[in-house]
Enzyme design. Structure first.
Site, PDB file in Angstrom:
ATOM      1  CB  ALA A  29      -0.883  -0.103   1.149  1.00 42.31           C
ATOM      2  CB  SER A  30       3.791   2.607   1.671  1.00 41.86           C
ATOM      3  OG  SER A  30       4.371   1.279   1.779  1.00 41.86           O
ATOM      4  N   GLY A  31       3.441   1.696  -1.990  1.00 38.67           N
ATOM      5  CA  GLY A  31       3.986   1.591  -3.347  1.00 38.67           C
ATOM      6  C   GLY A  31       3.659   2.584  -4.209  1.00 38.67           C
ATOM      7  CG  LEU A  33      -0.082  -0.615  -9.147  1.00 35.92           C
ATOM      8  CD1 LEU A  33       0.117  -0.295 -10.716  1.00 35.92           C
ATOM      9  CD2 LEU A  33      -0.103  -2.397  -9.184  1.00 35.92           C
ATOM     10  NE  ARG A  62       9.143  -4.337   3.385  1.00 38.32           N
ATOM     11  CZ  ARG A  62       9.298  -5.078   2.316  1.00 38.32           C
ATOM     12  NH1 ARG A  62       9.589  -6.319   2.602  1.00 38.32           N
ATOM     13  NH2 ARG A  62       9.556  -4.143   1.255  1.00 38.32           N
ATOM     14  CE  LYS A 204      -3.031   0.608 -21.969  1.00 39.12           C
ATOM     15  NZ  LYS A 204      -2.759   1.881 -21.425  1.00 39.12           N
ATOM     16  CG  HIS A 262       0.776  -5.394 -22.186  1.00 41.26           C
ATOM     17  ND1 HIS A 262       0.061  -5.732 -20.874  1.00 41.26           N
ATOM     18  CD2 HIS A 262       1.817  -4.550 -21.504  1.00 41.26           C
ATOM     19  CE1 HIS A 262       0.720  -5.109 -20.005  1.00 41.26           C
ATOM     20  NE2 HIS A 262       1.478  -4.578 -20.058  1.00 41.26           N
ATOM     21  CE  LYS A 362      10.107  -0.261 -20.970  1.00 40.64           C
ATOM     22  NZ  LYS A 362       8.880   0.371 -20.489  1.00 40.64           N
TER      23      LYS A 362
END
Ligand code: BG6
Length: 513
Positions: A29-31, A33, A62, A204, A262, A362
């Protein structure tokens, strides 16, 4: 009907859905994404009344923090988005959020989580379901799922009530063997109906629209086959480089990062047959059938059908950018590909002889993803001296991003007394018919997960089929690199010259979107 610019929606049918009370537990949750995509998507659902009043969100990570400190962080991440809504809305949403701090591999943390969840569910009268979103490194999927199982957190009764869904993001393994192993470990705790494997491309708008376009209109399907279609090009080009993801990317490379998931998913939606119904089993059965028909690469002449390349330094717009090997934390000897293109064939009645050219990279010239279908040339021209081969074929381009929409090019008479013909593009952009913000892929996917609809999620058999197409290629690249050498391309270009040669051999050229 809503009018906007030159376009208008007439009529309109909605498949109504009602939000169901549930608890969403975000691991990681602190990341990045969680804060960039998941929480904003949940807030959007809330603002659209698609997140039940009783539903709750629990962050798990954590970092030691209490509920209020986590809410402050969420408020910070949502501050720009929240500006578009009444000020009280964010406050109401934040009240639905809690936080539990724990170690991903410590059974004690799961006891703590379980107690907290029971408490939250009881206080809010939530009895229907729970989602565990694993926004954590893939190496933790198996241990976390095992510990969730040991703590009784994913137990459903026979009829799946209350339901417990687990969402995981790619990578689903790094080859066929590791994907099978991961699948075995997940399925020794969960049933397939509980596993939601996300490919965010499927959320999408334009990708979802492929099935509507094909199966809610009469005019496309009769020509959607090898009698009328010459070839298909699928592009997913990015201008960004490896960014801060060297650790992951240098071990993965483009084929694992984009093609196995994808790109193949987009190809599947374009080429699959009509499913019996728009439900998870029917759609995914058709996709699997299609994947089974993809011709394996001929490993003896791999370089004829697939090109791999790495970006060298160059310019994106006016800015000079470093080459891949100069990026932070990339090994000097790295042979990781940042570009790939391939010619793929489908051995079935519908697509025999129609090449699908896929490319992704990329640090290319432009950020654009599109599916371009090129039809065959007309058989004969009655407009002598203009010959059939002089006339550009029709193309239908589905713009996946950034300008979501579609464009059909036709030959048309140019106004004037002389007989002049030219290509004309009839195009439509979603941005012209959507008021306000464009919905994010994660909104639809999270909603479907709450509703228990797996149609847009990947089933384990299609992951394994996808890996069985690309694992032999990856192995050959590793074991016999001389059979398909790693090429280079300057950052800001459209890829290596070898990619153009691949097309030349097939008498086509890459589109310049
Ligand atoms: C991710 C890949 O799955 O998709 C990234 O890991 C890539 O490397 C991204 O940049 C592209 O997604 P989008 O939505 O920006 O086209």
């Amino acid at each position: 009907m809503t009018d906007s610019g030159n376009y208008s929606w007439r009529g309109g049918f909605c498949i109504e859905v009602s939000p169901i009370p549930n608890t969403i537990v975000i691991f990681g949750a602190s990341g990045d994404l969680a804060h960039r995509k998941l929480l904003p998507a949940l807030f959007s659902l809330y603002s659209n009344k698609l997140f039940h009043e009783k539903s709750r969100i629990v962050g798990f990570a954590r970092t030691p923090m209490d509920d209020n400190a986590f809410r402050d962080k969420v408020a910070e991440s949502l501050k720009d988005k929240a500006k578009n809504f009444p000020p009280a809305l964010l406050g109401e949403f934040l009240k639905k959020i809690y936080y539990v701090s724990g170690e991903y591999e410590n059974p004690e943390s799961y006891k703590l989580l379980s107690e907290r969840l029971i408490d939250i569910d009881c206080k809010n009268c939530i009895s229907t379901g729970r989602i565990y979103y694993l926004s954590i490194p893939s190496a933790l999927y198996s241990p976390v799922v095992k510990l969730l199982g040991d703590a009784g957190l994913v137990t459903e009764n026979q009829s799946g009530i209350p339901w417990r869904h687990v969402v995981i993001e790619k990578p689903f393994g790094r080859d066929l063997e590791s994907a099978e192993k991961l699948d075995f470990e997940l399925r020794s705790v969960l049933k397939e109906r509980q596993i939601y494997r996300i490919d965010h491309y499927l959320g999408k708008e334009t990708v979802q629209n492929i099935l509507m376009l094909r199966f809610a209109n009469r005019i496309f399907e009769p020509v959607w086959n090898n009698n009328y279609i010459d070839h298909v090009q699928i592009t997913a080009a990015e201008t960004v480089g490896v960014e801060h993801r060297a650790g992951y990317y240098d071990n993965a490379g483009l084929l694992r990062d984009m093609f196995q998931n994808h790109m193949l998913e987009m190809m599947g939606l374009v080429a699959m047959e009509a499913p019996a119904a728009f439900d998870a089993d029917s759609v995914r059965n058709e996709k699997v059938k299609l994947l089974k028909s993809i011709r394996p690469f001929n490993l003896k002449e791999l370089d004829k059908n697939i090109v791999r390349a790495q970006y060298a330094s160059g310019k994106i717009g006016a800015s000079a950018v470093p080459g891949y090997l100069e990026e932070p934390d990339i090994k000097q000897s790295s042979k990781t590909e940042t570009y790939s293109c391939a010619k793929m064939m489908i051995d079935n009645w519908c697509w025999q002889g129609v090449p699908f050219f896929l490319r992704s990279g990329k640090r290319l010239e432009k950020r654009v993803s599109e599916i371009a279908i090129t039809f065959k040339k007309i058989p004969h021209s009655i407009f002598d001296p203009i010959r059939a081969e002089d006339l550009a074929p029709n193309t239908l381009v589905l713009n996946v991003q950034p300008d979501e929409g579609l464009a059909l090019t036709i030959q048309a008479k140019q106004p004037g007394p002389k007989l002049c013909m030219g290509s004309l593009s009839m195009s439509f952009k979603y941005s012209d018919v959507i008021e306000g913000e464009k919905p994010e892929a994660y909104e639809r996917l999270l909603l479907d997960c709450m509703l228990g609809d797996q149609t847009l999620f990947i089933r384990s058999d299609s992951i394994e089929l996808a890996w069985s197409i690309f694992t032999p290629v990856l192995k050959t690249w590793e074991e016999r690199p001389e059979t398909c050498p790693l090429c280079t391309y300057p950052a800001g270009s459209w890829g290596p010259t070898e990619a153009d040669e691949l097309m030349r051999r097939n008498n086509v050229i890459w589109r310049r979107p």
